[in-house]
Every structure is written in C-alpha cells, then in structure tokens.
Design an enzyme around this catalytic site. Sequence first.
Site, mmCIF file in Angstrom:
data_model
loop_
_atom_site.group_PDB
_atom_site.id
_atom_site.type_symbol
_atom_site.label_atom_id
_atom_site.label_comp_id
_atom_site.label_asym_id
_atom_site.label_seq_id
_atom_site.Cartn_x
_atom_site.Cartn_y
_atom_site.Cartn_z
ATOM 1 N N CYS A 270 -4.844 2.413 -3.610
ATOM 2 C CA CYS A 270 -3.586 2.961 -3.075
ATOM 3 C C CYS A 270 -2.460 1.939 -3.149
ATOM 4 C CB CYS A 270 -3.777 3.451 -1.645
ATOM 5 S SG CYS A 270 -4.840 4.896 -1.491
ATOM 6 N N GLN B 147 -4.454 -4.175 7.508
ATOM 7 C CA GLN B 147 -5.414 -5.186 7.062
ATOM 8 C C GLN B 147 -5.289 -6.501 7.823
ATOM 9 O OE1 GLN B 147 -7.841 -4.549 5.111
ATOM 10 N NE2 GLN B 147 -7.168 -2.558 4.372
ATOM 11 N N HIS C 123 0.859 -1.174 0.000
ATOM 12 C CA HIS C 123 0.000 0.000 0.000
ATOM 13 C C HIS C 123 0.900 1.231 0.000
ATOM 14 C CE1 HIS C 123 -2.720 3.046 1.713
ATOM 15 N NE2 HIS C 123 -3.739 2.260 1.421
ATOM 16 N N LYS D 39 -9.972 0.953 10.684
ATOM 17 C CA LYS D 39 -10.113 -0.369 10.078
ATOM 18 C C LYS D 39 -10.370 -1.449 11.135
ATOM 19 C CE LYS D 39 -7.043 0.792 6.224
ATOM 20 N NZ LYS D 39 -8.056 1.009 5.200
ATOM 21 N N ASP E 142 3.111 -3.324 8.310
ATOM 22 C CA ASP E 142 1.875 -2.577 8.105
ATOM 23 C C ASP E 142 0.727 -3.532 8.430
ATOM 24 O OD1 ASP E 142 -0.451 -1.460 7.144
ATOM 25 O OD2 ASP E 142 0.327 -1.016 5.136
#
Length: 460
Positions: free
Chosen positions: A379, A214, A137, A237, A211
Amino acid sequence: MTTQTSAPRQQRDTDAPRDDTADCPLIPVVGGDVRVPLVDGSETRYINLDYAASAPALEVVAAHITEVLPLYASVHRGAGYASQISTAVYENARVVVGDFVGARPKDTVIFTRNTTDSLNLLASVAPGETVVLDLEHHANLLPWLGAASGARVLRSAATLDETLTLLDAELTARPAALLAVTGASNVTGEVLPLRRLATLAHRRGTRIAVDGAQLVPHRRVDIAALGIDYLAFSGHKTYAPFGAGVLVGRSDWLDAGDPYLLGGGAVISVTLDATEWRVGPARHEAGSPNVIGVAALARALQELDTLDPVEWVAHENELRARLVSGLEALPGVSTYRIFPDLGDAVGVVSFSVAGLDSRLVAVVLSAEWGIGVRDGKFCAHPLLERLGVAGSALRASVGVGSRQADVDALLTALASILADGPSGEYELESGHWQVVNDTRPRPDWAPELAPAAGYYGCAG
C-alpha cells in the site's frame, strides 16, 4: 498457467524443536507457539514475521476481553449495570490512550475503525490545504488527495536533509494548513525526525499530523513533547486486533468540522427542521461504538507501558540488525532504504531476491517452512517506484512477541531456497502462486478460499 518446481530433496526434520530456550519475547502473544502444517506432511512452529500488517494479540489482551465480554452492553445511554460498566471501560480508554501518547489536556481522543479511518476523519475537517510526501502509505496519501481542502505532494530528495530543505521552501512559498507525514515507514521501518518536522511546520504556521500505525507499536510517542498536533494509529497493529483505531489531537478543527458520521449519539437534539450537533469525541462517533475493540486497545497500551523503553528499543534493534545483516549476506538479496542519512528504524525490513518472484518466495516460505512474511507493494506504490522496485517486494517485520530464532529461521529458509529452489510444486493462477494439490489440513471452522479471492487492493 505457469508451474514452478524442482527435484525432490532430502526431507528436513521440520518437526524438531527450534532452539528458543534462551530467546524469549518481550511480551507473550497469542499464537506464539502455535504449530502449522507443511506441504511435506510435517508441522512446525509458526514464524510470524508479518507484524507490520497485523500484529498478534497480547495474551493479556485476550484474557482481558474474556473478562469484559460477560458485562458487554451498549454504552452512554443504558441504565443497566452492564451498560454502566461498559461505558466506564469505554470512556476510561480515552484516558489510557491519551496518557500513553502524551496528549495535551485539551486534546481530543476519538475512536475509529483504524488508522485509515482516523486520517480520513482528519482530512474531512482540515480547514485548508495539506502537504504530504511521496513516501506515504496510501492511508496517509489518498485521504488528502481526495479532501475538499486540497493537497500537494512533495517528491522527496535523495537524502533526508535535502528533503527537509525542500519541504521548508515549499511551506515558505506556499503556506499550508497541515503537513501529513508517516512516523515510521511501513516499507523500510525508517523513523522520521518528528521533532524537526514539527518545528519546521510550526515555524511556517502549519500543523503536523502523524500516521503512527508503524510507530506506536514499536516506540513510546509523546505528542506534546514532539510538537505533534494529530496522531493516528490502529489497534490491530498495536497487539489488539479487535477493530479499533484512534485519532488524538487538537480539538478546534474537530469541533468545528462537519460530523464524520451522521447518526445517534452525535447529536444534542433533532427536529425535522434542524439538528444540533455535539462537540468533542461524540461529534464523530455516531452509532454504537466498538467497545470490545477499544477495551482491547487500552489494555494493550497498558501492557506496553510496563516495558522499559530502553529495553524495548534494544530488543527490536537487535532483531532488526540480525535480520538486515543476514539478508544482505545472502547472494542476490537486496534490502531497501529511503534515506542514507536516516539511521533510526523500527523492525520493518523490505527486500527482494534477484531472479525470483517475491510472490512465489512468500508462498514457499509459508508452505515449506511455516514462515509468514508479506509480499506486494505494501500500500505504498509511489514509494516502491521511488525505490526502484520492479514488480513487488518482500517484507519481514517483528515486534514484542518476536525472537531471534524467528529471524534465523527466515535466513535459513531463504538460503535453502536460493541454493536448491522450492521442494514442492507451485502454479501461477490469476497472477497468484498456489501450491499444487495442497493437502495441508485446515481447522474445521476455517472455510476454503478460492484462488486469488483474498487478494486485492495494495497487494499488486
């Protein structure tokens, strides 16, 4: 201006209730049964298949914020009762976050605005070069490319095993301070083998940053057990859309680096000639913090912590399998994967419909079926190019508030669109599809949005 329409067909009974009786979410979310208008004048239960962009708030989170708000006040420096309560809520949230992600005793928990903010903070203090893959991303790509310490982008190979071999060779030939990787792809949902990556990096004297935007909303993550040095993720999220993010990780770089924000709270003393900066979280949290956002995030993590991890994964795996098999059974629909030898994935699936503009499909799904999906490049422009996606794609994503009926509704709608096309009339204006003469009512508090005014950044 381009117009898209087809001959009217018999109106569906969209107001009929969907069969959700034996199909319950793992945790109730705000808006799980909200009804929305359609362009034919009827209404239906809103089907939210855009969890990967921003997940709805858990009902318990919304209730908790209602309890907290009457005692909301400034933190850390207030002697009043409300300030003392708010300070306790804010600081205890660090404990909740650290416990949830398996932080080590000396790790620092810093509250930020979102994952992007967290990774920019880490990039500002990294003492050396960072290696990043081309499947990231933009939030885990652009901060490193813009960092003063420099970055190298490694192009991934056709398989995971080949990519790990290339990565090992890269770090052996040219050591780096940090390896930055995604935990789960925001395009395909694929979960990278973080334990293997951490071992590979540490063997070469390199730290690893993940990261987790998600990953954390879908799986339990234990950074100590996995060997992760830094983890970033977002409240919006993780079922707490109140504007908070987190960076968790080893304190030495964070204490040695320049303060991320310059202002009150980050200092011990200030004169016109010198400033003495704090160490620890306060060093990077200048100004009045987002107490409500942090309280919401902590409450969301507490609720997720009550889930049985096996049941949690099984729920999502069932929804994902139902979604993927259903999409691949439709003529002209293609789903995307990064690595054929990587089987683990969360509930994020991207796909294309041959011969149809993904932007139009997303608008039709919303206007005629009450289904929210994402369209664009998510993105992740380099990854979409690697996957051979021409233009843009569609993405459906699920979470703890999702049901099998949500997936089935999408598959039914797509089958109808493929067979008959849209029933309404649409026009392409400034690169974005709009409903012609859209008469759907809006809440009194919701202002009108000029065409294309809300589209920018990663949508294209």
